[in-house]
Design an enzyme around this catalytic site. Sequence first.
Site, PDB file in Angstrom:
ATOM      1  N   HIS A   1       0.826  -1.211   0.000  1.00 29.34           N
ATOM      2  CA  HIS A   1       0.000   0.000   0.000  1.00 29.34           C
ATOM      3  C   HIS A   1       0.863   1.266   0.000  1.00 29.34           C
ATOM      4  O   HIS A   1       2.061   1.230   0.281  1.00 29.34           O
ATOM      5  CB  HIS A   1      -0.930   0.009   1.222  1.00 29.34           C
ATOM      6  CG  HIS A   1      -0.192  -0.022   2.529  1.00 29.34           C
ATOM      7  ND1 HIS A   1       0.448   1.079   3.061  1.00 29.34           N
ATOM      8  CD2 HIS A   1       0.026  -1.034   3.404  1.00 29.34           C
ATOM      9  CE1 HIS A   1       1.016   0.767   4.203  1.00 29.34           C
ATOM     10  NE2 HIS A   1       0.778  -0.524   4.437  1.00 29.34           N
TER      11      HIS A   1
ATOM     12  N   GLU B   1      -2.561  -7.061   7.277  1.00 30.87           N
ATOM     13  CA  GLU B   1      -1.224  -7.038   7.859  1.00 30.87           C
ATOM     14  C   GLU B   1      -1.196  -7.875   9.145  1.00 30.87           C
ATOM     15  O   GLU B   1      -2.245  -8.236   9.696  1.00 30.87           O
ATOM     16  CB  GLU B   1      -0.827  -5.586   8.145  1.00 30.87           C
ATOM     17  CG  GLU B   1       0.562  -5.384   8.747  1.00 30.87           C
ATOM     18  CD  GLU B   1       1.681  -5.894   7.856  1.00 30.87           C
ATOM     19  OE1 GLU B   1       1.842  -7.142   7.774  1.00 30.87           O
ATOM     20  OE2 GLU B   1       2.403  -5.071   7.263  1.00 30.87           O
TER      21      GLU B   1
END
Length: 197
Positions: free
Chosen positions: A12, A82
């Site tokens: 990201h 994550e």
Amino acid sequence: MTPKTRIHLIRHGEVERQCYNGHYDVGLTPRGVEQYHGLKPRLEPGRITALYTSDLTRTRRGGEILGAYLGVAPVALPELRELNCGAWEGLTLSEVQKQRPEEWAARLADVVNFRAPGGESLTDLAGRVLPVLSDLVEKHRGEEVLVVAHGGVNRIVLLDAIGAPLSSMFAIDQKYCALNIVDYYADGNRVVQLING
């Protein structure tokens, strides 16, 4: 030639809070949004047939930007989140070291199996991410797929692809909006074409 699935694996863009974000749903900075737009010339519309992200804002926003460019609808998968940092989420590295020194020492002693209270270990993360990736590879055999995920997730995928142990996690850098490319062949072979590009 053995059919392959090509995974374009992206981290990201830059986020608003520089800390252990983990499952914390932090947003992107304006620079983080621009980083996604900057990836467009490196991705060819018409070649990528599927797009997956985690279900956190920092990856879903990238899926929206890149999906619109590629003409592919993004699909959010919570399994691509994550590493869950548990009680460390929202803390900076220096705050963890000062406020939780015993936990920090335990992490340094066993980076693979350490779990922050309420969080996951790298072993847990690999056990969550790799089966999903394997499913995507098989589902899209012979295709090119874009996956927008996180630094930890990407490192797990890359270590698995090169056959390296989880203890080598931080031997691979993942800058914001890094592009990685891995080819997965039907015979089980894997070839890493690009890391942290």
